[in-house]
Scaffold this active site. Sequence first.
Site, PDB file in Angstrom:
ATOM      1  N   LYS A 197      -1.030   6.863 -23.820  1.00  0.00           N
ATOM      2  CA  LYS A 197      -0.628   7.167 -25.202  1.00  0.00           C
ATOM      3  C   LYS A 197       0.867   6.862 -25.364  1.00  0.00           C
ATOM      4  CE  LYS A 197      -4.607   9.698 -24.746  1.00  0.00           C
ATOM      5  NZ  LYS A 197      -5.394   9.768 -23.511  1.00  0.00           N
ATOM      6  N   PHE A 256     -20.186  14.086 -25.813  1.00  0.00           N
ATOM      7  CA  PHE A 256     -19.837  13.177 -26.922  1.00  0.00           C
ATOM      8  C   PHE A 256     -19.729  11.724 -26.478  1.00  0.00           C
ATOM      9  CE2 PHE A 256     -15.443  12.775 -25.558  1.00  0.00           C
ATOM     10  CZ  PHE A 256     -15.282  13.923 -24.793  1.00  0.00           C
ATOM     11  N   PHE A 284      -8.421  20.651 -24.915  1.00  0.00           N
ATOM     12  CA  PHE A 284      -8.770  19.236 -24.940  1.00  0.00           C
ATOM     13  C   PHE A 284      -9.972  19.067 -24.011  1.00  0.00           C
ATOM     14  CE2 PHE A 284      -8.857  14.827 -23.669  1.00  0.00           C
ATOM     15  CZ  PHE A 284      -9.022  14.272 -24.925  1.00  0.00           C
ATOM     16  N   THR A 285     -10.845  18.120 -24.369  1.00  0.00           N
ATOM     17  CA  THR A 285     -12.141  18.006 -23.694  1.00  0.00           C
ATOM     18  C   THR A 285     -12.027  17.930 -22.171  1.00  0.00           C
ATOM     19  OG1 THR A 285     -12.034  15.631 -24.127  1.00  0.00           O
ATOM     20  CG2 THR A 285     -13.311  16.949 -25.676  1.00  0.00           C
ATOM     21  N   ASP A 334       0.742  19.716 -21.350  1.00  0.00           N
ATOM     22  CA  ASP A 334       0.067  18.436 -21.463  1.00  0.00           C
ATOM     23  C   ASP A 334       1.028  17.622 -22.329  1.00  0.00           C
ATOM     24  OD1 ASP A 334      -1.290  16.188 -22.252  1.00  0.00           O
ATOM     25  OD2 ASP A 334      -3.237  17.181 -22.331  1.00  0.00           O
ATOM     26  N   TYR A 357       0.838  -1.207   0.000  1.00  0.00           N
ATOM     27  CA  TYR A 357       0.000   0.000   0.000  1.00  0.00           C
ATOM     28  C   TYR A 357       0.870   1.253   0.000  1.00  0.00           C
ATOM     29  CZ  TYR A 357      -3.826   3.172   0.950  1.00  0.00           C
ATOM     30  OH  TYR A 357      -4.736   4.194   0.855  1.00  0.00           O
ATOM     31  N   ARG A 373     -14.852  14.435 -33.810  1.00  0.00           N
ATOM     32  CA  ARG A 373     -14.150  15.510 -33.116  1.00  0.00           C
ATOM     33  C   ARG A 373     -14.572  16.804 -33.778  1.00  0.00           C
ATOM     34  NH1 ARG A 373     -11.495  13.575 -28.237  1.00  0.00           N
ATOM     35  NH2 ARG A 373     -13.708  13.615 -27.878  1.00  0.00           N
TER      36      ARG A 373
HETATM   37  N1  F0G Z   1      -4.797  15.169 -22.749  1.00  0.00           N
HETATM   38  C1  F0G Z   1      -4.852  14.773 -24.019  1.00  0.00           C
HETATM   39  C2  F0G Z   1      -4.130  15.535 -25.064  1.00  0.00           C
HETATM   40  C3  F0G Z   1      -5.583  13.630 -24.358  1.00  0.00           C
HETATM   41  O1  F0G Z   1      -5.631  13.239 -25.634  1.00  0.00           O
HETATM   42  C4  F0G Z   1      -6.262  12.920 -23.346  1.00  0.00           C
HETATM   43  C5  F0G Z   1      -7.061  11.754 -23.650  1.00  0.00           C
HETATM   44  C6  F0G Z   1      -6.186  13.389 -22.033  1.00  0.00           C
HETATM   45  C7  F0G Z   1      -5.437  14.511 -21.777  1.00  0.00           C
HETATM   46  C8  F0G Z   1      -6.919  12.710 -20.901  1.00  0.00           C
HETATM   47  O2  F0G Z   1      -6.267  11.570 -20.555  1.00  0.00           O
HETATM   48  O3  F0G Z   1      -7.925   9.769 -21.082  1.00  0.00           O
HETATM   49  O4  F0G Z   1      -5.933   9.331 -19.660  1.00  0.00           O
HETATM   50  O5  F0G Z   1      -7.800  10.686 -18.799  1.00  0.00           O
HETATM   51  N2  F0G Z   1      -7.399  11.466 -24.805  1.00  0.00           N
HETATM   52  C9  F0G Z   1      -8.135  10.284 -25.231  1.00  0.00           C
HETATM   53  C10 F0G Z   1      -8.416  10.403 -26.692  1.00  0.00           C
HETATM   54  C11 F0G Z   1      -9.338   9.983 -24.431  1.00  0.00           C
HETATM   55  O6  F0G Z   1      -9.060   9.487 -27.212  1.00  0.00           O
HETATM   56  O7  F0G Z   1      -7.979  11.352 -27.320  1.00  0.00           O
HETATM   57  P1  F0G Z   1      -7.039  10.264 -19.993  1.00  0.00           P
END
Ligand code: F0G
Length: 461
Positions: free
Chosen positions: A258, A450, A124-125, A215, A72, A383
């Site tokens: 990624k 989305f 980014f979303t 990021d 832990y 997108r």
């Molecule tokens: N920043 C970027 C540039 C991303 O593309 C993503 C995730 C995140 C942050 C968030 O990271 O999913 O690990 O919580 N992108 C995925 C996509 C979901 O399909 O583009 P996460």
Amino acid sequence: MTRSWAEPWKIKMVEPITVTTRDERERAIVDAGYNTFLLKSDDVYIDLLTDSGTTAMSDRQWSAMMLGDESYAGARSFYKLVAAVHDVYGYEELIPTHQGRGAEHLLSQILIEQGDVVPGNMYFTTTRYHQERAGGRFVDVIIDEAHDPTSMHPFKGNIDIDKLAAAVDEVGAERVAYVSFETNVNLAGGQPASMANIKAVYAFCRERGILVMLDATRALENAYFIQQREGGYEDRSVASILREITENSDGATVSSKKDNLVNIGGFLALRDPELARKARALLVAFEGLHTYGGMSGRDMEALATGIREMVATDDHARSRVGQVEYLGNKLIKYGIPVVKPIGGHGVFLDAAAMLPHIPQDQFPAQALAAAIYVDSGVRGMERGIVSAGRDPETGENRRPKLELVRLTIPRRVYTQSHMDVVAESVIEVYEQRDAITGLRFTYEPESLRFFQATFEPLPTT
Ligand code: F0G
């Protein structure tokens, strides 16, 4: 003669995938409300929904998982991860999270105060969601070329320093929480920032006492593009370019799903121990103890190995981006409108150009992604206006200039023949584009719509 590259790996284990009939796919897309996020993976043939968490791990990563220390507190695996992040990215302070958005949440909470501005190079979303949730206002300061799918600018991820200066001047540096600088900008089409721009932004911010938070989710792919495109970097290793990128920042959020070659995980990395202390205080409430965050010991082992593996030689980055370019160039050859130059993690179809008969309010990219799925079982992702969501203040749809379908390539998963099948499907759907109609919502979630929205086709007129 130009010589071919090939993947720097061979296949040791395979995973069968299902081949469905057109009838089955027509039923599946109706059941999924025309949203490719809601399809079952068993109904998908080639899955290009995302490059996130879809990586094939190496034999070394799988064997490292057996060494996972599941203590832990103070797990050995955590210290291996700290060392890997330090050696490859250069940051001292590591806050492990379950994935990228966990890190975004913590960073937003420790740095943003109600009414602060957060300038960034395209949103980014999930990143913007957390910034707004913490009371911030996101201001897009990416260069104009990023919004033009036909612009051949080699660094469409660059920040426009004039726009940044204007955003800072408007509220004063003390109301700027930090600059949110995404490497290889996802929603711009996987487009890199140049080293010159990264340095200029950092210098600008240092002068004004503003933090730069990367990021760095796809910083490796950005580093590869710098090597290929920016004068003076052609003889440098991708690893050393990556380090130079991170040197020009005060910290980073990373979705390890990624570049880092794992199926789950992420981290917030910082230089300032005081900020790290604040982040750790929240970490224990939202993710887990500070020596595992949101990951198991074996996850951290796989991640530490993946981080070192991605930069061990340049061959990985070359073949990863090379496969994306292979698909993109094939589509360009057949006249398919795509975002150019081809990005690092996927090919982005210009749905607005492909389906000019569908107005943006009828979700052309959503309709195109559904049509490609029905044609071949290839799953991509919208997108465009659906992903952009509504403005929290006015409640109106945000209308992004880019209305895209992303065909995202998982790392080390598909072969060139899969890419051929994908290209042929897109070409065929484009030839029959007049048969595609617009969509309307049957369910619209309040935030990040989305992921779970459902649609139905509009009647043909
Ligand atoms: N920043 C970027 C540039 C991303 O593309 C993503 C995730 C995140 C942050 C968030 O990271 O999913 O690990 O919580 N992108 C995925 C996509 C979901 O399909 O583009 P996460």
